[in-house]
Motif scaffolding. Structure first.
Motif, PDB file in Angstrom:
ATOM      1  N   SER A 357       0.796  -1.084   0.682  1.00 38.52           N
ATOM      2  CA  SER A 357      -0.499  -0.243  -0.104  1.00 38.52           C
ATOM      3  C   SER A 357       0.784   1.133   0.114  1.00 38.52           C
ATOM      4  O   SER A 357       1.191   1.792   1.325  1.00 38.52           O
ATOM      5  CB  SER A 357      -0.451  -0.606   1.380  1.00 38.52           C
ATOM      6  OG  SER A 357      -1.688  -1.614   1.342  1.00 38.52           O
ATOM      7  N   THR A 358       1.239   1.486  -0.661  1.00 40.16           N
ATOM      8  CA  THR A 358       2.295   2.594  -1.191  1.00 40.16           C
ATOM      9  C   THR A 358       1.841   4.215  -1.813  1.00 40.16           C
ATOM     10  O   THR A 358       2.323   4.868  -2.612  1.00 40.16           O
ATOM     11  CB  THR A 358       3.421   2.809  -1.918  1.00 40.16           C
ATOM     12  OG1 THR A 358       2.721   2.081  -3.877  1.00 40.16           O
ATOM     13  CG2 THR A 358       3.729   1.571  -1.158  1.00 40.16           C
ATOM     14  N   THR A 359      -0.126   4.114  -2.572  1.00 34.21           N
ATOM     15  CA  THR A 359      -0.502   4.819  -2.474  1.00 34.21           C
ATOM     16  C   THR A 359      -1.706   5.011  -1.537  1.00 34.21           C
ATOM     17  O   THR A 359      -2.204   4.193  -0.837  1.00 34.21           O
ATOM     18  CB  THR A 359      -0.702   4.837  -4.051  1.00 34.21           C
ATOM     19  OG1 THR A 359      -1.181   3.864  -4.389  1.00 34.21           O
ATOM     20  CG2 THR A 359       0.524   5.062  -4.933  1.00 34.21           C
ATOM     21  N   LEU A 360      -2.566   5.903  -2.668  1.00 31.10           N
ATOM     22  CA  LEU A 360      -4.233   6.261  -1.497  1.00 31.10           C
ATOM     23  C   LEU A 360      -4.894   4.868  -1.170  1.00 31.10           C
ATOM     24  O   LEU A 360      -5.955   4.471   0.111  1.00 31.10           O
ATOM     25  CB  LEU A 360      -4.697   8.009  -1.485  1.00 31.10           C
ATOM     26  CG  LEU A 360      -5.900   8.099  -0.854  1.00 31.10           C
ATOM     27  CD1 LEU A 360      -5.504   7.961   0.391  1.00 31.10           C
ATOM     28  CD2 LEU A 360      -6.312   9.126  -0.958  1.00 31.10           C
ATOM     29  N   ILE A 361      -4.895   4.549  -2.531  1.00 30.39           N
ATOM     30  CA  ILE A 361      -6.613   3.606  -2.480  1.00 30.39           C
ATOM     31  C   ILE A 361      -6.037   2.494  -2.079  1.00 30.39           C
ATOM     32  O   ILE A 361      -6.427   1.727  -1.408  1.00 30.39           O
ATOM     33  CB  ILE A 361      -6.086   3.761  -4.715  1.00 30.39           C
ATOM     34  CG1 ILE A 361      -6.537   4.876  -5.134  1.00 30.39           C
ATOM     35  CG2 ILE A 361      -7.446   2.756  -4.857  1.00 30.39           C
ATOM     36  CD1 ILE A 361      -8.274   5.164  -4.550  1.00 30.39           C
ATOM     37  N   PRO A 362      -4.707   1.521  -2.340  1.00 30.26           N
ATOM     38  CA  PRO A 362      -4.344   0.520  -1.526  1.00 30.26           C
ATOM     39  C   PRO A 362      -4.327   0.505   0.090  1.00 30.26           C
ATOM     40  O   PRO A 362      -4.434  -0.400   0.675  1.00 30.26           O
ATOM     41  CB  PRO A 362      -3.090  -0.003  -2.286  1.00 30.26           C
ATOM     42  CG  PRO A 362      -2.551   0.493  -3.218  1.00 30.26           C
ATOM     43  CD  PRO A 362      -4.144   2.144  -3.599  1.00 30.26           C
ATOM     44  N   LEU A 363      -4.045   2.009  -0.182  1.00 29.08           N
ATOM     45  CA  LEU A 363      -4.249   1.994   1.926  1.00 29.08           C
ATOM     46  C   LEU A 363      -5.326   2.285   2.575  1.00 29.08           C
ATOM     47  O   LEU A 363      -5.578   1.142   3.550  1.00 29.08           O
ATOM     48  CB  LEU A 363      -2.867   3.147   2.451  1.00 29.08           C
ATOM     49  CG  LEU A 363      -2.862   4.059   3.840  1.00 29.08           C
ATOM     50  CD1 LEU A 363      -1.938   2.140   4.360  1.00 29.08           C
ATOM     51  CD2 LEU A 363      -1.946   4.532   3.676  1.00 29.08           C
ATOM     52  N   ALA A 364      -6.143   2.587   2.084  1.00 27.27           N
ATOM     53  CA  ALA A 364      -7.632   3.273   2.180  1.00 27.27           C
ATOM     54  C   ALA A 364      -8.615   1.306   2.194  1.00 27.27           C
ATOM     55  O   ALA A 364      -9.408   1.484   3.359  1.00 27.27           O
ATOM     56  CB  ALA A 364      -8.580   3.890   1.279  1.00 27.27           C
ATOM     57  N   ILE A 365      -8.626   0.705   1.160  1.00 25.77           N
ATOM     58  CA  ILE A 365      -8.637  -0.644   1.063  1.00 25.77           C
ATOM     59  C   ILE A 365      -8.009  -1.317   1.957  1.00 25.77           C
ATOM     60  O   ILE A 365      -8.541  -2.576   2.990  1.00 25.77           O
ATOM     61  CB  ILE A 365      -7.872  -1.477  -0.262  1.00 25.77           C
ATOM     62  CG1 ILE A 365      -8.861  -0.829  -0.949  1.00 25.77           C
ATOM     63  CG2 ILE A 365      -8.525  -3.106  -0.229  1.00 25.77           C
ATOM     64  CD1 ILE A 365      -8.523  -1.904  -2.547  1.00 25.77           C
ATOM     65  N   PHE A 366      -6.780  -1.406   2.520  1.00 24.29           N
ATOM     66  CA  PHE A 366      -5.949  -2.246   3.728  1.00 24.29           C
ATOM     67  C   PHE A 366      -6.806  -1.778   4.904  1.00 24.29           C
ATOM     68  O   PHE A 366      -7.077  -2.229   5.457  1.00 24.29           O
ATOM     69  CB  PHE A 366      -4.705  -1.720   3.522  1.00 24.29           C
ATOM     70  CG  PHE A 366      -3.804  -2.654   5.552  1.00 24.29           C
ATOM     71  CD1 PHE A 366      -3.667  -3.351   5.863  1.00 24.29           C
ATOM     72  CD2 PHE A 366      -3.858  -1.368   6.064  1.00 24.29           C
ATOM     73  CE1 PHE A 366      -3.116  -3.958   6.641  1.00 24.29           C
ATOM     74  CE2 PHE A 366      -3.077  -1.077   7.486  1.00 24.29           C
ATOM     75  CZ  PHE A 366      -2.761  -2.748   7.861  1.00 24.29           C
ATOM     76  N   ALA A 367      -6.899  -0.012   5.473  1.00 19.22           N
ATOM     77  CA  ALA A 367      -7.218   0.152   6.651  1.00 19.22           C
ATOM     78  C   ALA A 367      -8.978  -0.444   6.802  1.00 19.22           C
ATOM     79  O   ALA A 367      -9.707  -0.019   7.580  1.00 19.22           O
ATOM     80  CB  ALA A 367      -7.832   1.766   6.645  1.00 19.22           C
ATOM     81  N   ILE A 368     -10.320  -0.418   5.797  1.00 17.73           N
ATOM     82  CA  ILE A 368     -11.203  -1.258   6.090  1.00 17.73           C
ATOM     83  C   ILE A 368     -11.167  -2.336   5.999  1.00 17.73           C
ATOM     84  O   ILE A 368     -11.773  -2.778   6.657  1.00 17.73           O
ATOM     85  CB  ILE A 368     -11.631  -0.720   4.385  1.00 17.73           C
ATOM     86  CG1 ILE A 368     -12.208   0.538   4.289  1.00 17.73           C
ATOM     87  CG2 ILE A 368     -13.075  -1.170   4.264  1.00 17.73           C
ATOM     88  CD1 ILE A 368     -12.548   1.306   2.461  1.00 17.73           C
ATOM     89  N   ILE A 369     -10.519  -3.462   5.459  1.00 21.46           N
ATOM     90  CA  ILE A 369     -10.395  -5.060   5.519  1.00 21.46           C
ATOM     91  C   ILE A 369      -9.925  -5.170   7.055  1.00 21.46           C
ATOM     92  O   ILE A 369     -10.001  -5.404   7.460  1.00 21.46           O
ATOM     93  CB  ILE A 369      -9.372  -5.653   4.797  1.00 21.46           C
ATOM     94  CG1 ILE A 369      -9.749  -5.343   3.228  1.00 21.46           C
ATOM     95  CG2 ILE A 369      -9.294  -6.911   4.938  1.00 21.46           C
ATOM     96  CD1 ILE A 369      -9.255  -6.349   1.930  1.00 21.46           C
TER      97      ILE A 369
END
Length: 466
Positions: A357-369
């Motif tokens: 998660s090096t950009t916003l979208i993957p990091l947001a997905i990680f935060a949700i999961i």
């Protein structure tokens, strides 16, 4: 009632799914038989604790007339409001304050993580003592004292934002004392009113905490940006008192809280208790790492502080959803299975998804999961303890288990901070964060392993009786 029938009917109270149990009518044993079992306890060292334990029998009798609805839902939703504030003011919103204090260079990331970790550590260490306090004072008075301590601690924290020692005392110790009482009353109250829907009731209470963490995180960031850290603390403290005290007053027990001792040592003779105790002690090391470091990590990859707060708020909101889902899954598939699933998937997310998660979208997905799985774990634990060890014993058993969380709460996130500093700090980017991610994910897998051992032991014990 035959030995086989007793064994089968008891399996439902211990979270083991068995198709035969659905056709067995649960009937309370005569008091004379319960007493006879207790007399022969010391002569039956080779038998399971559940076969000779009068508390489990008493729990079954008490569970047979729980209301399963009506005014019970009012109590549950009031408990959710109390959970809203003790979780919102606790460790899950600390990441926003920690990031703000880092920007004003109050202390290092590791030191500030210790301040944030102190509150849940006190919550854990005092769990056994608070089980006795609740027995003395009752749920209502204990909840009101807890909310009062929370609000006052937040108000006084506004006067110590330029002092590390002051933050340790007000934000660390003060909030921890309030959290400890609020956590225990909200964790045991569902067992007073529900049996069949106990997982859902615990999920709703815990979801209030996840929602509180999400809302308070977002509001704290906005207040800090507009008014500064001192007034952000004070405003949150005032609102906690105004809304939390009426909700705490609504909470009350249906029957007297049973607490026979501070520690029930006989539980340590039960392998099930040992496995769940160790699993919980290990799990608290990794599970708070994402909540503490999401804002810090987002800043290190070039995102703004408001974006980091939004990510943490999303993590917490997802946690609220995961807590309700955990309650539903506990009622449907069993709380032990739900605990295992939450830890295994949480470990995978920290080992595989977070490093990518090096950009916003993957990091947001990680935060949700990860947030959903985090909430699922904490919402399910009270249900598992109540079902396995009996609703009449839940305050003592849960208090003992939560006390075992103290080391993980105190050292889990700070260890991640030390690992980060040892690899060059946030200035070196993802390379410094990856070892901390590996540390957290590996321990989550380890905790799941102990729960799998407990599940295997429970099934083996049942098969041996059959």
């Amino acid at each position: 009632m035959s030995q086989l029938t007793q064994t089968l009917s008891l399996t439902r109270d211990h979270g083991i799914e068995n198709s035969v149990t659905t056709s067995i009518q649960l009937q309370p044993l005569p008091q004379s038989e319960i007493q006879q079992r207790d007399i022969h306890h010391h002569d039956a060292s080779d038998r399971e604790l559940i076969d000779v334990d009068p508390v489990l029998e008493a729990s079954r009798v008490a569970d047979s007339d729980v209301p399963e609805g009506g005014y019970a839902w009012v109590v549950i939703f009031a408990s959710a409001i109390v959970s809203f504030w003790f979780t919102g003011n606790g460790n899950y919103s600390w990441g926003v304050i920690q990031n703000a204090l880092l920007e004003q260079k109050l202390a290092s990331a590791a030191t500030l993580s210790f301040i944030g970790s102190l509150s849940p550590t006190i919550m854990a260490v005092l769990a056994i003592i608070n089980a006795r306090v609740i027995h003395w004072l009752g749920i209502r008075q204990s909840a009101m004292i807890g909310i009062l301590l929370l609000g006052v601690a937040q108000l006084t924290s506004g006067f110590t934002v330029y002092s590390v020692a002051g933050q340790f005392i007000t934000r660390g110790v003060g909030v921890g004392l309030g959290m400890s009482l609020c956590f225990m009353v909200t964790s045991i109250i569902a067992a007073q009113y529900f049996k069949r829907k106990r997982g859902l009731a615990n999920g709703i209470i815990s979801a209030g905490g996840g929602l509180g963490a999400a809302v308070v995180t977002y509001v704290l960031d906005a207040l800090i940006q507009r008014f500064g850290i001192p007034w952000a603390y004070r405003i949150i403290g005032i609102v906690t008192l105004v809304t939390g005290l009426p909700a705490a007053w609504i909470m009350k027990e249906r029957t007297a809280i049973q607490t026979v001792s501070f520690i029930e040592w006989r539980l340590f003779k039960d392998p099930k208790f040992i496995f769940i105790f160790v699993a919980g002690a290990i799990a608290t090391f990794p599970l708070l790492v994402p909540a503490f470091f999401l804002p810090f990590y987002s800043s290190s990859i070039g995102l703004s502080s408001s974006t980091g707060a939004a990510l943490l708020s999303g993590f917490n909101f997802s946690s609220a959803v995961g807590r309700i889902a955990g309650g539903f899954l506990s009622d449907k598939f069993g709380p032990v299975n739900t605990l295992i699933i939450s830890l295994v998937l949480s470990a995978i997310s920290m080992l595989a998804l977070w490093p990518a998660s090096t950009t916003l979208i993957p990091l947001a997905i990680f935060a949700i999961i990860n947030g959903a799985l985090n909430g699922m774990y904490f919402a399910t634990m009270p249900t598992a303890v109540g079902n396995i060890f009996g609703s009449a014993r839940v305050s003592v058993a849960l208090g003992m288990i939560v006390t075992g969380w103290g080391a993980g709460y105190l050292m889990g996130a700070p260890i991640a901070g030390y690992i980060l500093d040892a690899h060059g700090g946030s200035e070196t980017g993802l390379r410094a964060f990856r070892p901390a991610m590996f540390y957290a994910g590996s321990l989550a897998f380890g905790a799941a392993g102990f729960l799998m051992l407990m599940r295997y032991q429970m099934k083996s014990s049942l098969l041996a009786k059959l």
